[in-house]
Design an enzyme around this catalytic site. Structure first.
Site, short mmCIF file in Angstrom:
data_model
loop_
_atom_site.label_atom_id
_atom_site.label_comp_id
_atom_site.label_asym_id
_atom_site.label_seq_id
_atom_site.Cartn_x
_atom_site.Cartn_y
_atom_site.Cartn_z
N ASP A 20 94.22 52.39 53.13
CA ASP A 20 94.45 51.74 51.93
C ASP A 20 95.89 52.10 51.32
OD1 ASP A 20 94.16 50.25 49.61
OD2 ASP A 20 93.19 51.85 48.38
N ASN A 68 88.56 40.46 51.97
CA ASN A 68 90.15 40.19 52.24
C ASN A 68 90.40 38.79 52.30
OD1 ASN A 68 90.82 43.19 53.89
ND2 ASN A 68 90.83 42.84 51.73
#
Length: 247
Positions: A20, A68
């Site tokens: 991340d 995503n």
């Protein structure tokens, strides 16, 4: 931490990483988010090298989640192109480090060109034995469990499975991770404190390690820091500390 600080007799067999911070890293430098993803490959390479050097046998990277797909199309297209380039560029690194590549996830949603490149790399590295690198692509844990339950229901309708015989091990055998051990350690970079729909079934007893480091800045030393922290914990699996100490 350095490699020599690691006790190789107590290294986690399987490490999973939520990579991340790419977008925030790029935005802090006044670039588009894709710039962060492009610069993340150095961190991937360093994590793979550090894992192999430490003696880790399985490394799973949360590369692209099913959620995503909801990102801006420009970013998705850039990520798919980057995936092709990364696989091409990093195949030599995998071979040099004796690493086998595998994938989990709904690969039917991945563009054919990307799937073909992935399969080529999987085939080329199939004989490598030092470590297995697992890319979680178009993956989420809820998708995985739902997929497993659909297959279980279908097998039950076809008479291949009795409902009364379904156990935890039965469900595990239908998961996409059935050929790999559960993660011993999860590393999440970027300072966020959540699991983000990643390996939820498999991480029932996984040790969690959260780092403020944004993923493009992640290096060997950061991986060793996580391993060192893991080695200073007591894993009890529901037992008491005294019970574990006496084993």
């Amino acid at each position: 931490m350095k490699l020599e600080d690691i006790d190789k007799s107590r290294v986690p067999q399987h490490v999973a990483i939520i990579m991340d911070g790419n977008g925030r890293w790029a935005q802090r430098q006044a670039h588009k988010r894709i710039f962060g993803h492009q610069n993340a490959m150095t961190a991937v390479r360093q994590a793979v090298e550090a894992a192999v050097a430490s003696g880790v046998k399985f490394l799973t990277l949360y590369t692209f989640s099913t959620e995503n797909w909801n990102r801006p199309q420009e970013e998705i297209d850039g990520l798919m192109e980057l995936l092709i380039k990364a696989v091409q560029d990093e195949t030599k690194t995998l071979m040099d480090n004796n690493v086998r590549l595998q994938t989990i996830g709904d690969l039917n949603r991945i563009p054919e060109k990307s799937r073909n490149r992935l399969q080529e790399c999987i085939n080329v590295t199939a004989g490598n034995t030092a470590m297995t690198l697992i890319l979680a692509l178009s993956y989420s844990s809820r998708w995985e469990v739902a997929q497993a339950l659909r297959t279980i229901c279908d097998d039950a309708r076809q008479g291949r499975l009795a409902a009364a015989d379904v156990t935890e091990e039965t469900l595990r055998s239908y998961l996409s991770t059935r050929d790999y051990p559960d993660p011993d350690l999860l590393i999440r970079t970027g300072g966020e404190l959540r699991i983000s729909n990643f390996l939820l079934w498999q991480m029932a007893y996984t040790e969690l390690y959260f780092s403020d480091q944004l993923w493009p800045d992640f290096r060997h030393e950061d991986f060793y820091d996580a391993i060192y922290d893991y080695q200073n914990r007591q894993r009890r699996f529901g037992k008491t500390g005294d019970q574990v100490s006496k084993q």
